[in-house]
Design an enzyme around this catalytic site. Structure first.
Site, short mmCIF file in Angstrom:
data_model
loop_
_atom_site.label_atom_id
_atom_site.label_comp_id
_atom_site.label_asym_id
_atom_site.label_seq_id
_atom_site.Cartn_x
_atom_site.Cartn_y
_atom_site.Cartn_z
N GLY A 239 34.16 50.53 64.10
CA GLY A 239 32.91 51.37 64.57
C GLY A 239 33.16 51.38 66.23
N ARG B 150 47.09 51.73 54.02
CA ARG B 150 46.44 51.74 53.01
C ARG B 150 46.50 52.92 51.87
NH1 ARG B 150 41.23 51.22 55.94
NH2 ARG B 150 42.70 50.46 57.61
N GLY C 243 38.52 41.62 70.37
CA GLY C 243 38.31 41.10 68.84
C GLY C 243 39.44 40.52 68.38
N GLY C 244 39.24 39.78 67.25
CA GLY C 244 40.27 39.02 66.60
C GLY C 244 40.23 39.06 65.08
N TYR D 213 30.59 31.90 66.25
CA TYR D 213 30.53 32.84 67.31
C TYR D 213 29.90 32.07 68.49
CZ TYR D 213 29.80 37.43 69.51
OH TYR D 213 29.94 38.73 70.16
N TRP E 87 34.20 40.64 76.92
CA TRP E 87 32.91 40.60 76.16
C TRP E 87 31.55 41.20 76.61
CZ3 TRP E 87 29.80 35.27 75.60
CH2 TRP E 87 29.00 35.19 74.58
N1 LIG Z 1 34.07 41.54 72.92
C1 LIG Z 1 33.04 42.24 72.66
O1 LIG Z 1 32.26 42.44 73.16
C2 LIG Z 1 32.89 43.19 71.11
C3 LIG Z 1 32.13 44.25 71.03
C4 LIG Z 1 32.08 44.78 69.97
C5 LIG Z 1 32.94 44.63 69.10
N2 LIG Z 1 33.82 43.52 69.08
C6 LIG Z 1 34.63 43.10 68.09
O2 LIG Z 1 35.49 44.48 67.94
C7 LIG Z 1 35.83 44.34 66.46
C8 LIG Z 1 35.46 45.45 65.76
O3 LIG Z 1 33.96 45.61 65.75
P1 LIG Z 1 33.18 46.91 64.72
O4 LIG Z 1 31.99 46.71 64.66
O5 LIG Z 1 33.72 48.21 65.30
O6 LIG Z 1 33.96 46.40 63.25
P2 LIG Z 1 33.88 47.04 61.84
O7 LIG Z 1 33.31 48.38 62.21
O8 LIG Z 1 33.20 46.33 61.02
O9 LIG Z 1 35.44 47.21 61.38
C9 LIG Z 1 36.08 46.12 61.51
C10 LIG Z 1 37.74 46.33 61.68
O10 LIG Z 1 38.62 45.37 61.26
C11 LIG Z 1 39.71 45.83 61.00
N3 LIG Z 1 39.81 44.52 60.31
C12 LIG Z 1 39.25 43.82 59.15
N4 LIG Z 1 40.20 42.48 58.94
C13 LIG Z 1 41.37 42.82 59.53
C14 LIG Z 1 42.41 42.01 59.39
N5 LIG Z 1 42.51 40.93 58.87
N6 LIG Z 1 43.55 42.55 60.11
C15 LIG Z 1 43.35 43.47 61.10
N7 LIG Z 1 42.40 44.18 61.02
C16 LIG Z 1 41.28 44.12 60.52
C17 LIG Z 1 39.17 46.89 59.92
O11 LIG Z 1 40.08 47.46 59.32
P3 LIG Z 1 40.52 48.02 57.92
O12 LIG Z 1 39.70 49.17 57.64
O13 LIG Z 1 41.92 47.95 57.72
O14 LIG Z 1 39.94 46.91 56.86
C18 LIG Z 1 38.25 47.60 60.89
O15 LIG Z 1 39.03 48.50 61.55
C19 LIG Z 1 35.29 42.97 65.81
O16 LIG Z 1 36.39 41.80 65.91
C20 LIG Z 1 34.15 42.68 66.80
O17 LIG Z 1 33.90 41.34 66.88
C21 LIG Z 1 33.62 42.83 70.15
#
Ligand SMILES: NC(=O)c1ccc[n+]([C@@H]2O[C@H](COP(=O)([O-])OP(=O)(O)OC[C@H]3O[C@@H](n4cnc5c(N)ncnc54)[C@H](OP(=O)(O)O)[C@@H]3O)[C@@H](O)[C@H]2O)c1
Length: 369
Positions: free
Chosen positions: A188, A211, A279-280, A87, A304
């Protein structure tokens, strides 16, 4: 010793008393069985490098500082990626994990103001280290949350909820009736985007991975206010005309996955639409078919939240955002995404859960059983 007995012992060891000491107004002070922190001294697999440290020395309080009893703190992908060392934020090591959470002010230095004992606070900086039962920090490193804000909503407000709010606000002029498409819609951030969109009268098309228990997941997402929930394969096999009868094509796409999933989102956007990548999760790059740029005039941008917070400390816009979100939460219009509370002593379960696929369950650390 059973968990129940350990719990009772922990409670009995917690003494609350009022005193003046160390030049600070020690209005409430807790001497528990030590301060528990989740620390890492090297970057690597969180399952291996995160360790529980229990410190029996209560840190003293400088006059501009607060003592905060942490109440809840989620395990987010950014926390995991930070510990993995992939990160862009790299706290000096050893570091305490956790970027966000909610705590209660239990003691104040004599040069602190605009805050009182018992206030609920969330971080106002990005690397506070929230996975610990007690935080001592300068008062300006936290923000007070409006009274009545649900606790777990506050714990997950700064990262995902703010991100979803801003992405729906800052990239397209969206009016009630407009549509938004997103992948990782059960994340989330995705669950918050569904609800914030619904609160604004926007329609959401939500894409999740295929799923076995898909119907149960779809039911949950419809209960949050989703308009359409489809799997990746259903989206690929359908078309905007078939999938969106009576709905306009989306002006905005929210991409947290990359790879093929991002391309599918772009295909559904209307002419001039914007795809925001935040996100990626698939670890695949975002590739943009040339025709989407030339003929569909699609804009592809990144977002971000950390940068937004850094650039907008105490801004009018930040205050408006926090007030509006907390108000919606108090009114019950925003529910906390699906979650599981895990005691910090059982942190390995929380880390494993946060890194597992297909759970739709945010792991939230709690510090007092
Ligand atoms: N840029 C920013 O400021 C910012 C802020 C907040 C969050 N984010 C990003 O947003 C994303 C989601 O965060 P969160 O906290 O909401 O996550 P989370 O609640 O932990 O959920 C993870 C999500 O990612 C999916 N996932 C996991 N592995 C995957 C893969 N290989 N291919 C496709 N989908 C996959 C999961 O789907 P399944 O249920 O199918 O496993 C689930 O929908 C993350 O990448 C996080 O870093 C970015």
């Amino acid at each position: 010793m059973s968990a129940a007995v350990a719990h009772m012992m922990f409670r009995k060891l917690t003494l609350v008393h009022k005193a003046f000491c160390n030049g600070t107004i020690a209005i409430e002070k807790r001497f528990a069985s030590g301060i528990n922190s989740l620390i890492y001294s090297e970057y690597g697999d969180p399952n291996n490098v995160i360790q529980l440290q229990t410190d029996n020395k209560i840190p003293t309080l400088d006059e501009n500082c607060l003592r905060i009893e942490m109440l809840a703190s989620p395990v987010n992908p950014a926390d995991i990626n930070t510990i993995q060392g992939i990160y862009p934020v790299k706290p000096p090591l050893p570091a305490v994990g956790g970027f966000e959470g909610v705590g209660k002010v239990i003691e104040m230095g004599k040069r602190t103001s605009n805050i009182k004992i018992g206030d609920l606070v969330i971080p106002a900086i990005n690397s506070l280290g929230t996975w610990r039962s007690q935080v001592v920090c300068p008062a300006e490193h936290v923000s007070v949350i409006p009274e009545g804000t649900p606790l777990l909503f506050a714990a997950t407000l700064r990262v995902n909820t703010c991100t979803s709010y801003r992405m729906l606000a800052d990239f397209q002029d969206l009016e009630a009736g407009d549509t938004v498409i997103q992948n990782a819609a059960n994340s989330g951030a995705g669950q918050m985007a569904i609800q914030i969109a619904a609160a604004r009268g926007l329609k959401t098309i939500n894409v999740v991975r295929d799923r076995p228990n898909i119907d149960e997941l779809k039911d949950h997402m419809y209960s949050l206010g989703a308009n359409i929930v489809v799997t990746d394969s259903e989206l690929r096999m359908s078309s905007p005309e078939k999938l969106l009868p009576g709905l306009p094509r989306p002006k905005l796409g929210l991409n947290a996955v990359g790879g093929k999933s991002a391309i599918s989102l772009m295909k559904y956007l209307q002419h001039g639409g914007t795809m925001v990548t935040y996100g990626g999760m698939s670890k695949q790059p975002v590739t943009v078919p040339t025709g989407m740029l030339i003929f569909n005039n699609i804009k592809v941008v990144g977002y971000w939240m950390t940068r937004w917070h850094d650039r907008n400390p105490n801004s009018v816009e930040a205050e408006r955002m926090f007030d509006e979100l907390c108000q919606w939460a108090k009114e019950g219009r925003l529910q906390i995404p699906r979650h599981r509370l895990v005691n910090i002593l059982d942190y390995k379960t929380a880390i494993e859960g946060a890194m597992a696929d297909f759970t739709t369950e945010k792991q939230i650390l709690v510090f007092d059983q």
